[in-house]
Enzyme design. Structure first.
Site, PDB file in Angstrom:
ATOM      1  N   GLU A 117       0.835  -1.195   0.000  1.00  0.00           N
ATOM      2  CA  GLU A 117       0.000   0.000   0.000  1.00  0.00           C
ATOM      3  C   GLU A 117       0.871   1.246   0.000  1.00  0.00           C
ATOM      4  OE1 GLU A 117      -4.097  -1.485   2.014  1.00  0.00           O
ATOM      5  OE2 GLU A 117      -2.496  -1.005   3.405  1.00  0.00           O
ATOM      6  N   CYS A 171       3.504   8.501   0.852  1.00  0.00           N
ATOM      7  CA  CYS A 171       4.046   7.571   1.848  1.00  0.00           C
ATOM      8  C   CYS A 171       4.221   6.223   1.153  1.00  0.00           C
ATOM      9  CB  CYS A 171       3.063   7.472   3.018  1.00  0.00           C
ATOM     10  SG  CYS A 171       3.528   6.255   4.249  1.00  0.00           S
ATOM     11  N   CYS A 220       5.875  -6.852   7.810  1.00  0.00           N
ATOM     12  CA  CYS A 220       6.942  -6.319   8.656  1.00  0.00           C
ATOM     13  C   CYS A 220       7.208  -7.308   9.785  1.00  0.00           C
ATOM     14  CB  CYS A 220       6.543  -4.957   9.222  1.00  0.00           C
ATOM     15  SG  CYS A 220       7.880  -4.196  10.165  1.00  0.00           S
ATOM     16  N   CYS A 265       5.454  -4.357  16.143  1.00  0.00           N
ATOM     17  CA  CYS A 265       4.950  -3.245  16.968  1.00  0.00           C
ATOM     18  C   CYS A 265       3.454  -3.483  17.212  1.00  0.00           C
ATOM     19  CB  CYS A 265       5.170  -1.911  16.279  1.00  0.00           C
ATOM     20  SG  CYS A 265       6.907  -1.611  15.864  1.00  0.00           S
ATOM     21  N   CYS A 290       0.399  -1.640  15.325  1.00  0.00           N
ATOM     22  CA  CYS A 290       0.537  -1.461  13.873  1.00  0.00           C
ATOM     23  C   CYS A 290      -0.016  -2.667  13.117  1.00  0.00           C
ATOM     24  CB  CYS A 290       2.011  -1.250  13.538  1.00  0.00           C
ATOM     25  SG  CYS A 290       2.310  -1.137  11.771  1.00  0.00           S
ATOM     26  N   CYS A 345      -1.659   6.383   9.975  1.00  0.00           N
ATOM     27  CA  CYS A 345      -0.472   5.756  10.558  1.00  0.00           C
ATOM     28  C   CYS A 345      -0.835   4.492  11.318  1.00  0.00           C
ATOM     29  CB  CYS A 345       0.178   6.719  11.545  1.00  0.00           C
ATOM     30  SG  CYS A 345       1.123   7.935  10.728  1.00  0.00           S
TER      31      CYS A 345
HETATM   32  S1  SF4 Z   1       5.398   0.556  13.052  1.00  0.00           S
HETATM   33 FE1  SF4 Z   1       4.616  -1.165  11.805  1.00  0.00          FE
HETATM   34  S2  SF4 Z   1       5.694  -0.990   9.843  1.00  0.00           S
HETATM   35 FE2  SF4 Z   1       6.817   0.298  11.332  1.00  0.00          FE
HETATM   36  S3  SF4 Z   1       8.412  -1.063  12.168  1.00  0.00           S
HETATM   37 FE3  SF4 Z   1       6.652  -1.251  13.548  1.00  0.00          FE
HETATM   38  S4  SF4 Z   1       5.478  -3.009  12.770  1.00  0.00           S
HETATM   39 FE4  SF4 Z   1       6.895  -2.386  11.133  1.00  0.00          FE
END
Ligand code: SF4
Length: 350
Positions: A90, A106, A113, A117, A120, A341
């Site tokens: 995306e 962006c 990933c 986190c 996220c 975000c």
């Molecule tokens: S915020 Fe999301 S995209 Fe960014 S490093 Fe952490 S898990 Fe990965």
């Protein structure tokens, strides 16, 4: 077959020279290609006919295409870009509020990933693969086309989409070189920001690369105990080492870093934590972005978060401002199409 996005002026010049053509055509070809957001009509170019044939046979126009376009009521547009080598990412275009002729893009650097986190969505299905430089450049061109279709100019690029850019740094840096090459239309390095969750070795490598782009550090907590609850990578590099690396980056590049801080109710939003943030940043010149949490449902750990009440976030902001930091709330953009975000990949998952 490679696409034009897989070349820079030098590598295309090499290919042309090896085939007996003037290397100087490379700059003209890529200038037209980038100037028209990744579209090229070779018939309109004054190049030898056999060269046209060679380019058609050896180089594709693109290796990706826009599969889905989601427009938010606030003007933000999220693109789902399908990649010929497999998978989709995306990319988001955000029209600039103050200067309506400009827009910010962006882009993603990985599919999925590995960082985990907890606030996220991009990490919820884990990591699939790194994007190559050409796939990153193609996102920029798709966003450029989207901007130009709405009479805007793609003026800035942030590497804040899916993925941790510092874990795909060779491709991210090569993509930056291609989109900011002064020999072809593109984006100034002053207008490019690379974000990281705090990969210290990556921050140092980027600092030494000479690219001199901006750095955004996703800190999200001022102490290790809180940060480790939401960012597993904190076990590898703690808050102190990340802040030190950010200082080094500023010292080498002269760029004022951005500190990103997602505000989570009852977790990282107290006045004591605001004072601690001021303390650990010391005298660093930094912009601090406070990001009210955007909902993604349960995080990887199963925890469900919410944004703190506005009154508490405003108090937090005031403490930072009283300490003379340039601090702002980041305006939430595109949350109705899961483009805000932390939300990227939510629609793909749902
Ligand atoms: S915020 Fe999301 S995209 Fe960014 S490093 Fe952490 S898990 Fe990965």
């Amino acid at each position: 077959m490679p696409a034009f996005t897989d070349f820079n002026v030098d590598s295309l010049a090499e290919l042309l020279a090896a085939e007996g053509y003037r290397p100087a055509h490379a700059q003209a070809i890529l200038s037209l290609f980038h100037g028209q957001c990744g579209m090229i009509d070779l018939d309109k170019m004054s190049i030898p006919k056999p060269l046209r044939t060679l380019l058609r046979e050896r180089i594709a126009e693109r290796r990706s295409r826009v599969l889905l376009r989601n427009a938010s009521r606030d003007g933000t547009v999220k693109l789902l870009v399908g990649l010929q080598s497999g998978g989709a990412v995306e990319s988001v275009l955000m029209p600039t509020v103050v200067r309506s002729e400009r827009a910010a893009g962006c882009v993603s650097s990985q599919i999925g990933c590995a960082m985990g986190c907890d606030f996220c969505a991009s990490t919820k299905n884990g990591f699939e693969r790194n994007l190559d430089a050409g796939e990153i450049v193609e996102q920029v061109l798709h966003l450029g086309k989207e901007a130009s279709d709405s009479q805007r100019r793609l003026a800035t690029i942030v590497f804040m989409g899916m993925g941790e850019p510092m874990l795909n740094l060779p491709n991210v840096m090569e993509a930056i070189r291609r989109i900011s090459d002064r020999r072809t239309p593109g984006i100034s390095r002053r207008s490019i920001t690379v974000s990281t969750v705090g990969i210290v070795t990556g921050i140092d490598t980027l600092a030494d690369s000479g690219l001199n782009v901006h750095l955004a550090v996703s800190l999200h907590a001022p102490d290790d105990a809180t940060r480790a609850k939401i960012i597993p990578m904190n076990r590898r590099w703690d808050v102190a080492s990340i802040v030190e690396a950010t200082h080094r980056y500023q010292g080498i590049t002269g760029r004022v870093p951005v500190i990103e801080y997602t505000m989570l109710d009852g977790l990282n939003d107290t006045e004591d934590q605001a004072h601690l943030l001021v303390k650990i940043l010391g005298g660093m010149r930094a912009h601090i972005n406070l990001i009210p949490y955007n909902s993604i449902g349960p995080g990887v750990s199963g925890a469900v978060y919410q944004a703190p009440p506005m009154e508490r976030m405003e108090k937090f902001l005031q403490i930072l401002r009283d300490a003379k930091f340039s601090a702002h709330f980041r305006v939430t953009r595109g949350d109705d199409v899961n483009a805000a975000c932390g939300q990227l990949r939510l629609s793909v998952l749902s």
